[in-house]
Design an enzyme around this catalytic site. Structure first.
Site, PDB file in Angstrom:
ATOM      1  N   LYS A 142       0.836  -1.203   0.000  1.00 24.39           N
ATOM      2  CA  LYS A 142       0.000   0.000   0.000  1.00 24.39           C
ATOM      3  C   LYS A 142       0.873   1.257   0.000  1.00 24.39           C
ATOM      4  CE  LYS A 142      -3.612   2.074   2.913  1.00 24.39           C
ATOM      5  NZ  LYS A 142      -2.861   3.298   3.254  1.00 24.39           N
ATOM      6  N   GLY A 143       0.351   2.337  -0.550  1.00 28.05           N
ATOM      7  CA  GLY A 143       1.056   3.604  -0.510  1.00 28.05           C
ATOM      8  C   GLY A 143       1.325   4.036   0.922  1.00 28.05           C
ATOM      9  N   GLY A 144       2.552   4.448   1.185  1.00 25.23           N
ATOM     10  CA  GLY A 144       2.897   4.963   2.504  1.00 25.23           C
ATOM     11  C   GLY A 144       3.405   3.949   3.505  1.00 25.23           C
ATOM     12  N   VAL A 145       3.516   2.665   3.116  1.00 24.12           N
ATOM     13  CA  VAL A 145       3.955   1.663   4.093  1.00 24.12           C
ATOM     14  C   VAL A 145       5.473   1.623   4.248  1.00 24.12           C
ATOM     15  CG1 VAL A 145       1.928   0.179   3.830  1.00 24.12           C
ATOM     16  CG2 VAL A 145       3.925  -0.175   2.346  1.00 24.12           C
ATOM     17  N   ASP A 169       7.465   4.226  -9.300  1.00 24.34           N
ATOM     18  CA  ASP A 169       6.369   5.031  -8.761  1.00 24.34           C
ATOM     19  C   ASP A 169       6.348   6.401  -9.442  1.00 24.34           C
ATOM     20  OD1 ASP A 169       4.425   6.268  -7.260  1.00 24.34           O
ATOM     21  OD2 ASP A 169       5.245   5.659  -5.329  1.00 24.34           O
TER      22      ASP A 169
END
Length: 309
Positions: free
Chosen positions: A10-13, A39
């Site tokens: 997931k984004g931000g992990v 990305d």
């Protein structure tokens, strides 16, 4: 044998942090490594404290890095498609190609194909110069789409190939019955047909990427101690399983960063797990990346690689 490593999640992990730390650790152990960001919202250069572009740039001894310029790859993919269309259908240029491709640029799937061909370029053109290539991936949705493209598009191209074979067979029949027909002046043999040849070339490229993802890649999924990232990891596992792409490891990042209740799904418990604590002081240098402690993951990866030989 695993020579390519993907960090998914997931984004931000923390994909950029762990992928750059992993690549840096391998490099400082004497392996020649390329780390590449797929990305669109690049942070790899920030993590490594170096300005990056679409070609490898040396970060330090044994470590190069790049950030894929997705807009350039979209333009490149469309230009190649335009030239192929002109080549195969030069007898009929009444098509308004400029109008067609201006629309296609924003069509669903174009961005995913651009990422896929960028991966192919890195793997085939740049990869042989390195021991390992590490990919920092986009958030889940885009990553799953480009990972699924070789298998899904391969089925589509296979059907197009069968259709082209039937067309050529019908042409052969017409040419045999009526040698004076305009069809007889065109291509009727598979070995001479540009369209059939192009379909075969695309099938080979897709098949090679499918093998890369399913057989020669170490897929590590990153989660945080929260339900949303766990749920997304389950989605990644299920979707990749349908594509026969196995997950290799699970990284639990930012442990201790929150006191909220959470639970690791039993469906992920079969994966080797590697835990990383939340860095309260932040990451300010490449040495800070090394302090994260990815050696256990690196050692597991290198051990798994030996067993695949």
């Amino acid at each position: 044998m695993h020579d390519t490593i993907f960090f998914l999640g997931k984004g931000g992990v923390g994909k950029t942090t762990l992928s750059s730390a992993f690549a840096l650790t391998l490099a400082r152990k004497g392996r020649k490594v390329l780390v590449a960001s797929l990305d669109p919202a690049h942070n790899l250069g920030d993590a490594l404290r170096v300005r990056l572009n679409g070609e490898p740039k040396n970060v330090e001894e044994n470590l190069d890095a790049l950030e894929v310029n997705l807009a350039q790859w979209v333009d490149r993919y469309l230009e190649e498609s335009r030239e192929q269309l002109k080549l195969n259908y030069s007898y009929n240029m009444t098509l308004n190609l400029d109008s067609f491709f201006s629309i296609l640029k924003y069509s669903p799937g174009t961005e995913e194909y651009a990422v896929l061909w960028a991966i192919e370029d890195i793997h085939c053109r740049l990869g042989p110069s390195y021991d390992f290539v590490v990919f920092d991936t986009p958030p889940t949705a885009l990553s799953l789409r480009f990972l699924s493209l070789p298998a899904m598009s391969g089925l589509w191209v296979a059907e197009l190939t069968k259709l082209r074979e039937r067309i050529l067979k019908d042409r052969q029949t017409i040419a045999r019955l009526n040698p004076g027909s305009p069809v007889a002046e065109g291509c009727v043999d598979k070995s001479d047909d540009k369209v059939y040849g192009k379909l075969g070339s695309i099938r080979a490229r897709l098949a090679a990427l499918e093998v890369l993802f399913s057989k020669h890649s170490f897929m590590s999924v990153i989660v945080n101690p929260d339900e949303l990232s766990i749920s997304e990891a389950l989605r990644i596992k299920d979707d990749l399983s349908r594509l026969n792409i196995p997950l290799s490891a699970l990284c639990l990042n930012k442990q201790g960063g929150s006191e909220a209740a959470w639970q690791l799904s039993p469906e992920l418990s079969y994966l080797p797990q590697f835990t990383y604590n939340f860095s309260k002081g932040g990451i300010h240098s490449r040495d800070d990346l090394r302090s994260i402690g990815v050696e256990p993951l690196m050692n597991y990866f290198l051990g798994e690689r030996k067993t695949k030989r």
